[in-house]
Write a protein that holds these residues in place. Structure first.
Motif, PDB file in Angstrom:
ATOM      1  N   ILE A 291       7.761  -2.571 -10.078  1.00 14.92           N
ATOM      2  CA  ILE A 291       6.927  -1.968  -9.028  1.00 14.92           C
ATOM      3  C   ILE A 291       5.620  -1.477  -9.641  1.00 14.92           C
ATOM      4  N   GLY A 292       5.697  -0.938 -10.879  1.00 16.16           N
ATOM      5  CA  GLY A 292       4.487  -0.527 -11.573  1.00 16.16           C
ATOM      6  C   GLY A 292       3.538  -1.696 -11.767  1.00 16.16           C
ATOM      7  N   GLY A 293       4.085  -2.854 -12.137  1.00 14.49           N
ATOM      8  CA  GLY A 293       3.271  -4.046 -12.300  1.00 14.49           C
ATOM      9  C   GLY A 293       2.663  -4.514 -10.995  1.00 14.49           C
ATOM     10  N   ILE A 294       3.456  -4.466  -9.941  1.00 17.32           N
ATOM     11  CA  ILE A 294       2.966  -4.881  -8.622  1.00 17.32           C
ATOM     12  C   ILE A 294       1.888  -3.928  -8.127  1.00 17.32           C
ATOM     13  N   MET A 295       2.088  -2.628  -8.306  1.00 11.75           N
ATOM     14  CA  MET A 295       1.107  -1.628  -7.883  1.00 11.75           C
ATOM     15  C   MET A 295      -0.209  -1.807  -8.647  1.00 11.75           C
ATOM     16  N   THR A 296      -0.116  -2.104  -9.942  1.00  9.28           N
ATOM     17  CA  THR A 296      -1.324  -2.297 -10.747  1.00  9.28           C
ATOM     18  C   THR A 296      -2.043  -3.577 -10.339  1.00  9.28           C
ATOM     19  N   LEU A 297      -1.284  -4.658 -10.153  1.00  9.38           N
ATOM     20  CA  LEU A 297      -1.857  -5.915  -9.686  1.00  9.38           C
ATOM     21  C   LEU A 297      -2.597  -5.705  -8.371  1.00  9.38           C
ATOM     22  N   ALA A 298      -1.936  -5.036  -7.433  1.00 18.24           N
ATOM     23  CA  ALA A 298      -2.532  -4.804  -6.118  1.00 18.24           C
ATOM     24  C   ALA A 298      -3.702  -3.834  -6.199  1.00 18.24           C
ATOM     25  N   GLY A 299      -3.555  -2.772  -6.996  1.00 18.78           N
ATOM     26  CA  GLY A 299      -4.625  -1.784  -7.118  1.00 18.78           C
ATOM     27  C   GLY A 299      -5.912  -2.401  -7.625  1.00 18.78           C
ATOM     28  N   PHE A 300      -5.786  -3.308  -8.588  1.00 15.36           N
ATOM     29  CA  PHE A 300      -6.976  -3.978  -9.104  1.00 15.36           C
ATOM     30  C   PHE A 300      -7.472  -5.064  -8.159  1.00 15.36           C
ATOM     31  N   GLY A 301      -6.788  -5.228  -7.036  1.00 16.48           N
ATOM     32  CA  GLY A 301      -7.335  -6.036  -5.953  1.00 16.48           C
ATOM     33  C   GLY A 301      -8.558  -5.368  -5.348  1.00 16.48           C
ATOM     34  N   ALA A 302      -8.801  -4.124  -5.715  1.00 17.12           N
ATOM     35  CA  ALA A 302     -10.024  -3.421  -5.325  1.00 17.12           C
ATOM     36  C   ALA A 302     -11.066  -3.455  -6.432  1.00 17.12           C
ATOM     37  N   LEU A 303     -10.699  -3.980  -7.595  1.00 16.92           N
ATOM     38  CA  LEU A 303     -11.581  -3.913  -8.764  1.00 16.92           C
ATOM     39  C   LEU A 303     -11.525  -5.202  -9.590  1.00 16.92           C
ATOM     40  N   GLY A 304     -11.716  -6.333  -8.932  1.00 19.13           N
ATOM     41  CA  GLY A 304     -11.901  -7.567  -9.685  1.00 19.13           C
ATOM     42  C   GLY A 304     -10.898  -8.676  -9.475  1.00 19.13           C
TER      43      GLY A 304
END
Length: 419
Positions: A291-304
């Motif tokens: 879930i941490g990996g998914i959250m980071t992947l998705a979060g950086f969907g706002a940053l690149g």
């Protein structure tokens, strides 16, 4: 205010989910999370419980949102990436205690150098990658504070800003987890010192595999609702979404500033759904680290990150996972795929082939760097991504020069033949 509302809603959802599903003393779970060693890989679901882990994550996200608000930050894509990354890693390594000495150290640096605290705010947020160091140095036998360890943890935070600025020049923005790269260097030196004096932690591996239906429904629902929210803001249309595909993703590609909140939330939702689907399709569990990996992947969907620039890197990492000695659904390989998208700008800038090569190299390198920092840099993939980017940029530059030289010689040969 849209971004603030978005982030506050996510933190509230995590807190409420944790409170609802906890069937024991949730604050006892929270205590276990705080006092337990939490270097890689320590799944809070496994050592304490799902309820306590989600409560820890929600509270930590909310605390950092409050800091953004107190400093009167106008939130953008980097705010979303930072808060969602913190929330994801608060399920396996960060907690409401161990992040603060690192943050204090960064803020102390800004005071001592007369810098605006906002300049290095996001270095402080992403610098919580080194939070496990606090737990290791400060906490012994429950809550007896080791003040020397506390000062040392603050010093580590103090060193992050100048090192992060220098690290960015090494990979030139093609590794999105720049502070993870920086934290890897700091962790490497600290790990070496601790090992030299036999103060290093023992290897640790906790990986939750239960409660899969509940966790899958929660994660899918979360990102489906984010997608719907973006569509609502965009008049229930994907209009304009393809605009994000034109960006390489190189730091700092802030989609909130370059496009708008609606397009950004659509991208965040899509990446979250893609990441969740990948984990389930390969038979890996939905747990704290994934879930941490998914959250980071998705979060950086706002940053690149966007589907176009992450796909080649993911493909390259999967090729590595299918051909190396690790199982594709092993902890190391599933996290390498999710977090390895830190190299998305290489695919976005130089094309599919270089993106695949970047992912392939990352799948091998990331498995052999954790011992350098003893697992105390939670962003181990960012550490690896920095090295891969540095290596490939040199090769790409050399390849361009070689092509130009060969092309020039061919043109001269053709001209001589025509003469």
């Amino acid at each position: 205010m849209i971004v603030y509302k978005f982030l506050c809603t996510i933190s509230l959802v995590f807190v409420l989910f944790g409170l609802v599903i906890s069937n024991v003393d949730i604050f006892e779970e929270l205590k276990i999370i705080i006092i337990s060693p939490d270097y890689l890989i320590t799944d809070y679901f496994e050592i304490a419980g799902i309820g306590g882990a989600f409560l820890n994550s929600g509270l930590l996200m909310f605390a950092f949102i409050c800091i953004l608000k107190l400093l009167k930050i106008n939130p953008s894509g980097v705010s979303i990436a930072a808060i969602m990354t913190i929330g994801g890693f608060a399920l396996f390594g960060k907690n409401i205690f161990n992040v603060w000495p690192i943050v204090i150290g960064v803020f102390l640096y800004t005071i001592m150098t007369n810098e605006n605290i906002r300049t290095y705010l996001y270095v402080a947020l992403f610098g919580t990658a080194l939070a496990p160091i606090t737990t290791h140095l400060v906490l012994k036998n429950c809550l007896n504070l080791n003040w020397i360890g506390l000062l040392f943890a603050i010093l580590i935070g103090f060193l992050l800003p100048p090192l992060a600025s220098f690290a960015l020049t090494l990979h030139r923005g093609y590794n999105l987890y720049n502070v993870g790269f920086t934290a890897g260097f700091l962790g490497m030196f600290l790990g070496s010192i601790l090992k030299a004096y036999e103060l290093h932690p023992e290897p640790r591996y906790y990986w939750h595999t239960e409660n899969q239906l509940l966790l899958s429904i929660f994660v899918y629902s979360l990102f489906y609702l984010i997608l719907l929210y973006g569509l609502k803001l965009n008049n229930w249309s994907f209009s304009g979404y393809k605009n994000v595909f034109k960006y390489s993703g190189k730091l700092l590609t802030d989609f909130v500033l370059l496009e708008n909140e609606a397009i950004t939330f659509i991208n965040v939702g899509i990446l979250g759904l893609l990441g969740t689907s990948y984990v389930l399709l390969i038979g890996a569990p939905i747990n704290g680290p994934t879930i941490g990996g998914i959250m980071t992947l998705a979060g950086f969907g706002a940053l690149g990150k966007h589907p176009k620039n992450i796909f080649p890197v993911i493909l390259g990492t999967i090729i590595g996972a299918l051909t190396n000695s690790q199982a594709i659904n092993s902890a190391g390989m599933v996290l390498a795929v999710l977090f390895g998208t830190t190299l998305a700008p290489i695919a976005g800038e130089f094309g599919i082939i270089w993106g695949i090569i970047a992912g392939f190299l990352h799948s091998a390198l990331v498995m052999n760097l954790g011992f350098l920092h003893l697992g105390m840099n939670l962003y181990n993939n960012g550490f690896s991504g920095g090295f891969v980017a540095m290596f490939l940029l040199a090769i790409i530059d050399a390849w361009k020069k070689l092509k130009e030289a060969i092309g020039e010689k061919l043109r001269r040969f053709v001209k001589m033949g025509s003469d």
